[in-house]
Scaffold this active site. Sequence first.
Site, short mmCIF file in Angstrom:
data_model
loop_
_atom_site.label_atom_id
_atom_site.label_comp_id
_atom_site.label_asym_id
_atom_site.label_seq_id
_atom_site.Cartn_x
_atom_site.Cartn_y
_atom_site.Cartn_z
N HIS A 159 -40.64 -62.62 -5.83
CA HIS A 159 -41.20 -62.09 -7.07
C HIS A 159 -41.11 -64.41 -8.02
CE1 HIS A 159 -40.41 -60.00 -10.74
NE2 HIS A 159 -39.90 -61.15 -11.76
N CYS A 160 -42.20 -63.99 -9.04
CA CYS A 160 -41.95 -64.92 -9.09
C CYS A 160 -42.40 -65.11 -11.08
CB CYS A 160 -43.78 -66.02 -9.06
SG CYS A 160 -43.97 -67.47 -10.53
N PRO A 161 -40.87 -65.41 -11.68
CA PRO A 161 -40.92 -65.66 -12.89
C PRO A 161 -41.94 -66.60 -14.28
CG PRO A 161 -39.55 -67.84 -11.85
CD PRO A 161 -40.26 -66.53 -10.94
#
Length: 308
Positions: A159-161
Amino acid sequence: MQPSGHRLRDVEHHPLLAENDNYDSSSSSSSEADVADRVWFIRDGCGMICAVMTWLLVAYADFVVTFVMLLPSKDFWYSVVNGVIFNCLAVLALSSHLRTMLTDPGAVPKGNATKEYMESLQLKPGEVIYKCPKCCCIKPERAHHCSICKRCIRKMDHHCPWVNNCVGEKNQRFFVLFTMYIALSSVHALILCGFQFISCVRGQWTECSDFSPPITVILLIFLCLEGLLFFTFTAVMFGTQIHSICNDETEIERLKSEKPTWERRLRWEGMKSVFGGPPSLLWMNPFVGFRFRRLPTRPRKGGPEFSV
């Protein structure tokens, strides 16, 4: 069924679970249709702030390159060529960012772990399926639950913010393009900064920019720092993504050192699977596959119905 406390990779999964999760539950089907009709967007405060910051930083770089370095230049073609190149890279990077953020990464439909659906699978003795207790779905092979998206994601890498989304089966291509175009635009900005410093040192600082010398120096230094930071981060991410695709192994699977229970693709087969088709310039195009959704208009009384 196995206890749902942890995931076992060495269990046998039913072959139907690797497909599109077609099941007979009417409530789950309607829920899936509702998701398909909406734009995918994760309402996470940290992710939205990071996504906005990404756009602001790209806009800052474009401002410095255009108004501090290129427009004051006396070389017309130098300004035009570099302006076109940098702005094209910026547009492609931001387009890839939007596609990554607004594309369903491969979410497994919620609530398909119903008794009716499990009975329809006609499992053989010894076959094991895995149910996610958090979103009440049956996990396909290589799916993982994301605590931020609150969904199980097929082939979830991480998961990439910065894109406010998971990187998974359906949007990994756009994430790779995003990291590549940001890295290229960062290199281009750093090269232009170098030329600008040389030009200002050799000549007069008041003539090499429309801004005062102190402001020009501050703007260029901040752009250099941003370019170095962005290039380092995106170049590393681009390399790890290409490595994962070629080895047919997600980042989560690599960190867990899980033994693969699936047949790994060859390197080029993995690339063609992610980018869609044999090698071509279309691999570099983030607009491929983009379609406007047809929206029904409200019909007038007594008149025909139209769609746009």
